[in-house]
Motif scaffolding. Structure first.
Motif, mmCIF file in Angstrom:
data_model
loop_
_atom_site.group_PDB
_atom_site.id
_atom_site.type_symbol
_atom_site.label_atom_id
_atom_site.label_comp_id
_atom_site.label_asym_id
_atom_site.label_seq_id
_atom_site.Cartn_x
_atom_site.Cartn_y
_atom_site.Cartn_z
ATOM 1 N N LEU A 2 0.820 -1.203 0.000
ATOM 2 C CA LEU A 2 0.000 0.000 0.000
ATOM 3 C C LEU A 2 0.858 1.258 0.000
ATOM 4 O O LEU A 2 0.568 2.229 -0.719
ATOM 5 C CB LEU A 2 -0.912 -0.018 1.230
ATOM 6 C CG LEU A 2 -1.871 1.187 1.374
ATOM 7 C CD1 LEU A 2 -2.823 1.246 0.187
ATOM 8 C CD2 LEU A 2 -2.648 1.067 2.680
ATOM 9 N N ALA A 3 1.946 1.240 0.782
ATOM 10 C CA ALA A 3 2.833 2.405 0.837
ATOM 11 C C ALA A 3 3.452 2.681 -0.531
ATOM 12 O O ALA A 3 3.507 3.824 -0.990
ATOM 13 C CB ALA A 3 3.923 2.189 1.888
ATOM 14 N N VAL B 287 3.657 5.682 -5.676
ATOM 15 C CA VAL B 287 3.585 5.816 -7.134
ATOM 16 C C VAL B 287 2.500 6.829 -7.527
ATOM 17 O O VAL B 287 2.704 7.672 -8.407
ATOM 18 C CB VAL B 287 3.307 4.446 -7.787
ATOM 19 C CG1 VAL B 287 3.006 4.611 -9.275
ATOM 20 C CG2 VAL B 287 4.505 3.516 -7.589
ATOM 21 N N ILE B 288 1.357 6.760 -6.852
ATOM 22 C CA ILE B 288 0.271 7.709 -7.138
ATOM 23 C C ILE B 288 0.726 9.134 -6.821
ATOM 24 O O ILE B 288 0.503 10.060 -7.614
ATOM 25 C CB ILE B 288 -0.979 7.341 -6.324
ATOM 26 C CG1 ILE B 288 -1.540 5.998 -6.793
ATOM 27 C CG2 ILE B 288 -2.036 8.440 -6.445
ATOM 28 C CD1 ILE B 288 -2.663 5.470 -5.920
ATOM 29 N N ALA B 289 1.362 9.308 -5.654
ATOM 30 C CA ALA B 289 1.847 10.641 -5.280
ATOM 31 C C ALA B 289 2.922 11.127 -6.242
ATOM 32 O O ALA B 289 2.993 12.312 -6.568
ATOM 33 C CB ALA B 289 2.378 10.619 -3.851
ATOM 34 N N MET C 224 11.312 5.820 -1.487
ATOM 35 C CA MET C 224 11.202 5.859 -0.021
ATOM 36 C C MET C 224 9.828 6.377 0.403
ATOM 37 O O MET C 224 9.728 7.407 1.069
ATOM 38 C CB MET C 224 12.302 6.756 0.556
ATOM 39 C CG MET C 224 13.709 6.323 0.225
ATOM 40 S SD MET C 224 14.947 7.493 0.848
ATOM 41 C CE MET C 224 14.614 8.920 -0.221
ATOM 42 N N PRO C 225 8.764 5.721 0.013
ATOM 43 C CA PRO C 225 7.432 6.242 0.343
ATOM 44 C C PRO C 225 7.177 6.315 1.843
ATOM 45 O O PRO C 225 6.417 7.172 2.299
ATOM 46 C CB PRO C 225 6.483 5.249 -0.331
ATOM 47 C CG PRO C 225 7.275 3.984 -0.445
ATOM 48 C CD PRO C 225 8.686 4.427 -0.685
ATOM 49 N N VAL D 24 4.277 11.442 3.941
ATOM 50 C CA VAL D 24 3.749 12.457 4.864
ATOM 51 C C VAL D 24 4.339 13.838 4.576
ATOM 52 O O VAL D 24 3.590 14.826 4.490
ATOM 53 C CB VAL D 24 3.996 12.041 6.324
ATOM 54 C CG1 VAL D 24 3.603 13.169 7.277
ATOM 55 C CG2 VAL D 24 3.189 10.787 6.655
ATOM 56 N N PRO D 25 5.665 13.977 4.389
ATOM 57 C CA PRO D 25 6.183 15.294 4.012
ATOM 58 C C PRO D 25 5.566 15.835 2.721
ATOM 59 O O PRO D 25 5.325 17.044 2.606
ATOM 60 C CB PRO D 25 7.696 15.046 3.840
ATOM 61 C CG PRO D 25 7.974 13.905 4.752
ATOM 62 C CD PRO D 25 6.761 13.031 4.680
#
Length: 479
Positions: free
Chosen positions: A14-15, A20-22, A46-47, A52-53
């Motif tokens: 999920l991370a 990838v989406i972000a 490094m998701p 969060v940042p």
């Protein structure tokens, strides 16, 4: 055990999927290709560390926010701009003679403000001179006081400012205070409550007026403005805190510069505050008509407000034009040497065409990543013929540009991406031989207390340190 591994695997998947989406979102919405690459690589690789940042610091361009702010600014400039812009504007006089028609035309169109004659500007070197002048001006105020800072601290200096403002509010003066909600995140509620109870109109500047922008921390108001009665204005690098008086080892003594402006340009500086105040409160501050301009030509000044809602990238283009305008020299002092490609190219080209290009930066660091990235930019600058100096006594925080022997700019903008594209900034460009000489003498004193660096700063660094410099520069577009 198998159940736990299944859950861990699901979370990892999920991370990475969200990363990838972000990353796709960053590619579509980040202003610069370098910034998009920096975010995309870090979000995919490094998701766990960057998701969060990115939620708080990413999306450097919110279309809705930028459009709303731009519309408000355009409306105010059409309906409520200072009368000096119509009656005193002199963009085709002395500035054109010494800087050229194209330079003046580009900067006045870029800033949306004209050059105004008849001004007097003096430098205020370091915190004691700056705040002595500001507090003296507040003490002599008769009608209203405007105060705007990125950082306001409830320390000894903050208490002095608070007491001075409360005293004037008690006398019936109109007092407006605007502070950045993130820059002043540790400002106690009691400090604000005390000013509000004493009749001071005080508000935080924030970009989250709409729900969609609730996580946005990147658009900060980095301006430092004080205006008294429309007659005196103060602009520069100082914030309100004892560190700006040299009270924060190991960065002390703190080296910074403010300017005091008198004349028609004060109305332009005041109008920049009006735009910020209106955005923060949806109310227009009540200002009296300014006094008439002093007779005589005087010093020409152009106020250059910049910010993320500008149609163009005003701050970056201002530095590019200033560097390109130099024929003999361009000296720049900045705490952070992390320029974008346009400014970096202008610096190198100026050096290649024989201009005396000097950059003065700190020898002490207050942000480790930025400091390491600046070492690599310094090395590349030196290779192109730019002379880079490090200020030795303490931390250098001033933001000054000197162009030849006729023009100088002082304000709040740093030579980094945050000032270029993310922060609201203000610079005051002056055209006057006498003031340029004053700035030259000030900078020569600074250079005398500095040492010039060469390629060995990079070449002699340990291999691991050089790797860290290159890694830090990867994040330069989002610093």
């Amino acid at each position: 055990m198998q159940f736990d591994l299944l859950h861990i695997g699901t979370l990892v998947f999920l991370a990475h999927a969200l990363g990838v989406i972000a990353a796709c979102h960053a590619i579509l919405h980040t202003r610069t290709s370098q910034g998009a690459i920096a975010w995309a690589v870090s979000l995919v690789a490094m998701p766990y560390l960057t998701l969060v940042p990115y939620l708080f610091l990413g999306r450097s361009k919110f279309a809705g926010y930028a459009d709303a702010r731009r519309l408000e600014n355009e409306t105010l400039r059409t309906r409520a701009h200072p009368p000096e812009w119509d009656t005193e504007a002199s963009s085709h006089g002395r500035p054109t003679e010494v800087l050229g028609h194209q330079f003046v035309r580009s900067l006045t169109r870029l800033s949306g403000m004209p050059f105004l004659p008849g001004n007097h500007v003096r430098t205020l070197v370091n915190g004691e001179a700056t705040f002595a002048a500001i507090l003296d001006a507040i003490e002599s105020a008769q009608r209203y006081i405007v105060v705007q800072f990125f950082i306001v601290r409830a320390d000894a200096l903050g208490e002095m400012l608070k007491d001075a403002l409360l005293a004037k509010a008690a006398q019936g003066l109109r007092v407006y205070v605007l502070y950045d909600s993130i820059g002043s995140f540790d400002l106690p509620h009691r400090y604000v409550a005390s000013l509000l109870a004493g009749g001071v109109q005080m508000h935080p500047f924030a970009t989250n007026r709409q729900f969609v922008n609730r996580f946005q921390l990147n658009f900060r108001n980095h301006r430092k403005i004080v205006v008294v009665d429309g007659e005196r204005a103060f602009v520069g690098g100082h914030n309100v805190g004892v560190e700006y008086l040299g009270g924060k080892p190991p960065l002390s003594p703190w080296r910074d510069t403010h300017i005091e402006v008198r004349g028609p340009a004060v109305a332009s500086i005041q109008f920049v505050f009006t735009e910020d105040w209106y955005w923060a409160t949806q109310d227009l501050p009540l200002f009296d008509s300014p006094p008439p301009a002093r007779p005589g030509d005087g010093m020409h000044c152009l106020v250059v407000p910049t910010g993320p809602a500008d149609k163009q990238e005003t701050c970056s283009l201002f530095f590019v034009e200033a560097i390109n305008a130099a024929r003999e020299r361009v000296w720049i002092t900045t705490p952070y040497l992390v320029p974008d490609e346009a400014v970096f190219a202008a610096l190198r080209l100026a050096a290649l065409r024989g201009v005396d290009v000097r950059i003065l930066i700190p020898s002490r660091r207050d942000h480790r990543v930025v400091f390491e990235a600046s070492k690599l930019y310094a090395y590349d600058s030196i290779r192109a013929g730019v002379r880079v100096f490090r200020y030795r006594p303490g931390f250098l925080h001033q933001k000054v540009v000197l162009i030849d022997d006729v023009a100088a700019a002082v304000g709040s903008a740093n030579l980094d991406n945050r000032s270029f594209r993310l922060n609201f900034e203000i610079m005051v460009l002056t055209v006057d031989h006498g003031f340029a000489l004053e700035v030259e003498e000030m900078l020569l004193r600074d250079f005398a207390e500095s040492f010039e660096i060469d390629r060995s700063e990079y070449r002699n660094a340990p291999a691991l340190r050089r790797v860290l410099m290159h890694v830090a520069r990867l994040f330069a577009p989002i610093l």
